[in-house]
Each structure stands twice: as structure tokens, then as C-alpha cells.
Write a protein that holds these residues in place. Sequence first.
Motif, PDB file in Angstrom:
ATOM      1  N   UNK A   6     150.111  76.375 106.268  1.00  4.93           N
ATOM      2  CA  UNK A   6     148.820  75.455 105.911  1.00  4.93           C
ATOM      3  C   UNK A   6     147.640  76.233 105.139  1.00  4.93           C
ATOM      4  N   UNK A   7     147.871  77.399 104.551  1.00  2.00           N
ATOM      5  CA  UNK A   7     147.089  78.235 103.851  1.00  2.00           C
ATOM      6  C   UNK A   7     146.245  77.250 103.064  1.00  2.00           C
ATOM      7  N   UNK A   8     145.217  77.779 102.411  1.00  3.73           N
ATOM      8  CA  UNK A   8     144.450  77.199 101.427  1.00  3.73           C
ATOM      9  C   UNK A   8     144.643  77.737 100.370  1.00  3.73           C
ATOM     10  N   UNK A   9     144.935  77.116  99.199  1.00  4.25           N
ATOM     11  CA  UNK A   9     145.410  77.346  97.761  1.00  4.25           C
ATOM     12  C   UNK A   9     144.111  77.584  97.154  1.00  4.25           C
ATOM     13  N   UNK A  10     143.670  78.599  96.677  1.00  5.86           N
ATOM     14  CA  UNK A  10     142.507  78.990  95.686  1.00  5.86           C
ATOM     15  C   UNK A  10     143.045  78.919  94.213  1.00  5.86           C
ATOM     16  N   UNK A  11     142.252  78.095  93.568  1.00  6.80           N
ATOM     17  CA  UNK A  11     142.954  77.793  92.158  1.00  6.80           C
ATOM     18  C   UNK A  11     142.592  79.235  91.418  1.00  6.80           C
ATOM     19  N   UNK A  12     143.238  79.510  90.446  1.00  9.84           N
ATOM     20  CA  UNK A  12     143.095  80.639  89.445  1.00  9.84           C
ATOM     21  C   UNK A  12     141.929  80.641  88.898  1.00  9.84           C
ATOM     22  N   UNK A  13     141.141  81.510  88.363  1.00  7.90           N
ATOM     23  CA  UNK A  13     140.010  81.747  87.536  1.00  7.90           C
ATOM     24  C   UNK A  13     140.104  82.444  86.171  1.00  7.90           C
TER      25      UNK A  13
END
Length: 58
Positions: free
Chosen positions: A51-58
Motif C-alpha cells: 500500500x506504499x504511495x508511488x511517487x512519479x519520476x521527475x
Amino acid sequence: MSESDDGGSRRGALIGLLVAVVMLAVGLWLAHDLTAASKMQDCLMSGRTNCNVIEPAR
């Protein structure tokens, strides 16, 4: 009215305003934190294990 009476009145109003702003900031932080905890609980209760939040790549 003397100048000292007017300054005390403004000081009290500014302290009241500062207290109100601090309470608003704490309330917003608490609401955000509780929303995140609720989303995590919903994810875990649905049976998921990741259930970890997936951060978008920058």
C-alpha cells in the motif's frame, strides 16, 4: 482614550488572530494526516500487501 489603551486593544486582537491562525494550521495538518491514515487503512483492509504511495519520476 490614551495611546496605551489603544495599543493594548490591538495587542489583544493580534494575539487572538495569531491563536486562530495556529489553530487553523493545526486543524488542516490533522485533517491531512487523518485522511492519509484512512486511505492506508482502506488499502490494508481490502487485503493488499503493498500500500506504499508511488511517487512519479521527475
